[in-house]
Design an enzyme around this catalytic site. Structure first.
Site, PDB file in Angstrom:
ATOM      1  N   HIS A  58      -8.398 -14.755   6.216  1.00  0.00           N
ATOM      2  CA  HIS A  58      -7.761 -13.512   6.654  1.00  0.00           C
ATOM      3  C   HIS A  58      -7.793 -12.513   5.505  1.00  0.00           C
ATOM      4  CE1 HIS A  58      -4.348 -16.166   5.213  1.00  0.00           C
ATOM      5  NE2 HIS A  58      -4.337 -15.172   4.351  1.00  0.00           N
TER       6      HIS A  58
HETATM    7  C1  T46 Z   1      -4.135 -16.548   0.510  1.00  0.00           C
HETATM    8  C2  T46 Z   1      -4.070 -18.016   0.395  1.00  0.00           C
HETATM    9  C3  T46 Z   1      -4.378 -18.476  -0.993  1.00  0.00           C
HETATM   10  C4  T46 Z   1       5.222 -18.612   4.677  1.00  0.00           C
HETATM   11  O1  T46 Z   1       6.159 -18.870   5.465  1.00  0.00           O
HETATM   12  N1  T46 Z   1       5.464 -17.898   3.534  1.00  0.00           N
HETATM   13  C5  T46 Z   1       4.487 -17.592   2.649  1.00  0.00           C
HETATM   14  O2  T46 Z   1       4.753 -16.939   1.620  1.00  0.00           O
HETATM   15  C6  T46 Z   1       3.139 -18.032   2.933  1.00  0.00           C
HETATM   16  C7  T46 Z   1       2.013 -17.707   1.974  1.00  0.00           C
HETATM   17  C8  T46 Z   1       2.925 -18.730   4.075  1.00  0.00           C
HETATM   18  N2  T46 Z   1       3.941 -19.032   4.914  1.00  0.00           N
HETATM   19  C9  T46 Z   1       3.659 -19.819   6.133  1.00  0.00           C
HETATM   20  C10 T46 Z   1       2.944 -19.023   7.216  1.00  0.00           C
HETATM   21  C11 T46 Z   1       2.084 -20.053   7.896  1.00  0.00           C
HETATM   22  O3  T46 Z   1       2.805 -20.702   8.912  1.00  0.00           O
HETATM   23  O4  T46 Z   1       2.786 -20.912   5.801  1.00  0.00           O
HETATM   24  C12 T46 Z   1       1.797 -21.080   6.801  1.00  0.00           C
HETATM   25  C13 T46 Z   1       0.380 -20.948   6.224  1.00  0.00           C
HETATM   26  O5  T46 Z   1       0.277 -19.686   5.567  1.00  0.00           O
HETATM   27  P1  T46 Z   1      -0.903 -18.605   5.793  1.00  0.00           P
HETATM   28  O6  T46 Z   1      -1.076 -18.356   7.230  1.00  0.00           O
HETATM   29  O7  T46 Z   1      -0.577 -17.462   4.938  1.00  0.00           O
HETATM   30  O8  T46 Z   1      -2.262 -19.290   5.330  1.00  0.00           O
HETATM   31  P2  T46 Z   1      -2.742 -19.832   3.939  1.00  0.00           P
HETATM   32  O9  T46 Z   1      -1.648 -20.638   3.297  1.00  0.00           O
HETATM   33  O10 T46 Z   1      -4.014 -20.497   4.164  1.00  0.00           O
HETATM   34  O11 T46 Z   1      -3.048 -18.507   3.068  1.00  0.00           O
HETATM   35  C14 T46 Z   1      -2.261 -18.135   1.984  1.00  0.00           C
HETATM   36  C15 T46 Z   1      -2.113 -16.608   1.907  1.00  0.00           C
HETATM   37  O12 T46 Z   1      -1.650 -16.072   3.119  1.00  0.00           O
HETATM   38  C16 T46 Z   1      -3.413 -15.931   1.612  1.00  0.00           C
HETATM   39  O13 T46 Z   1      -3.198 -14.566   1.372  1.00  0.00           O
HETATM   40  O14 T46 Z   1      -4.890 -15.884  -0.190  1.00  0.00           O
HETATM   41  O15 T46 Z   1      -2.808 -18.568   0.766  1.00  0.00           O
END
Ligand code: T46
Length: 141
Positions: A58
């Site tokens: 994303h």
């Molecule tokens: C990136 C990579 C390295 C939260 O509740 N709080 C938070 O601060 C974060 C980052 C995530 N979450 C929850 C939301 C989702 O249900 O954790 C789950 C997975 O997170 P996300 O959809 O953001 O996907 P990731 O972990 O693969 O990506 C994250 C960052 O969003 C992204 O910007 O660079 O880590």
């Protein structure tokens, strides 16, 4: 509404973080707005990523982040809608700056690796662009 996000993968640079080396081991510190170009509002880390899994997939509208391979290694694929580049992170004293408007995917996590993320804003689901075609649209002026 104009939702154009001007940014390029060239702005996503590797930052050499300060490394204090002593006989008792190394210490790296990150000072907001000194060692990285923004104030840190949130810290999170990715770990226990199963083999073959990827993270990210994303872009963000306003969020800037610095990724650090605190332990082990992984590859970050950066995409600005026109060009892509792959950056391998494998040093706790090296941070990858990811500016807003960059599609990122993190792959090839080594076993036991930990990805530390320093973020410029608190978590905000509305800041995400999760559809690639929507992302490409934001890159057109
Ligand atoms: C990136 C990579 C390295 C939260 O509740 N709080 C938070 O601060 C974060 C980052 C995530 N979450 C929850 C939301 C989702 O249900 O954790 C789950 C997975 O997170 P996300 O959809 O953001 O996907 P990731 O972990 O693969 O990506 C994250 C960052 O969003 C992204 O910007 O660079 O880590």
């Amino acid at each position: 509404m104009n939702n154009f996000i001007e940014s390029s993968i060239d702005q996503c640079i590797l930052i050499d973080l300060p490394k204090l080396n002593t006989a008792a081991g190394n210490t790296t510190t990150v000072n907001s707005r000194q060692d990285i170009p923004f104030a840190v509002h949130r810290v999170y880390y990715l770990y226990d990523v199963p083999g073959g899994e990827s993270r990210g997939g994303h872009a963000h509208k306003e969020l800037s982040q610095v990724l650090v391979a605190i332990c082990g290694s992984f590859d970050v694929i950066l995409d600005d809608g026109a060009r892509k580049k792959k950056v391998t992170l494998n040093k706790p004293s090296s941070g990858l700056l990811i500016t807003p408007g960059i599609w990122r995917k993190i792959i090839n996590f080594s076993s036991g690796s930990v990805c530390l993320v320093l973020a410029s804003q608190n978590y905000n689901p509305d800041d995400y662009i999760r559809d690639y075609m929507d992302f490409v649209y934001t890159k057109k002026p």
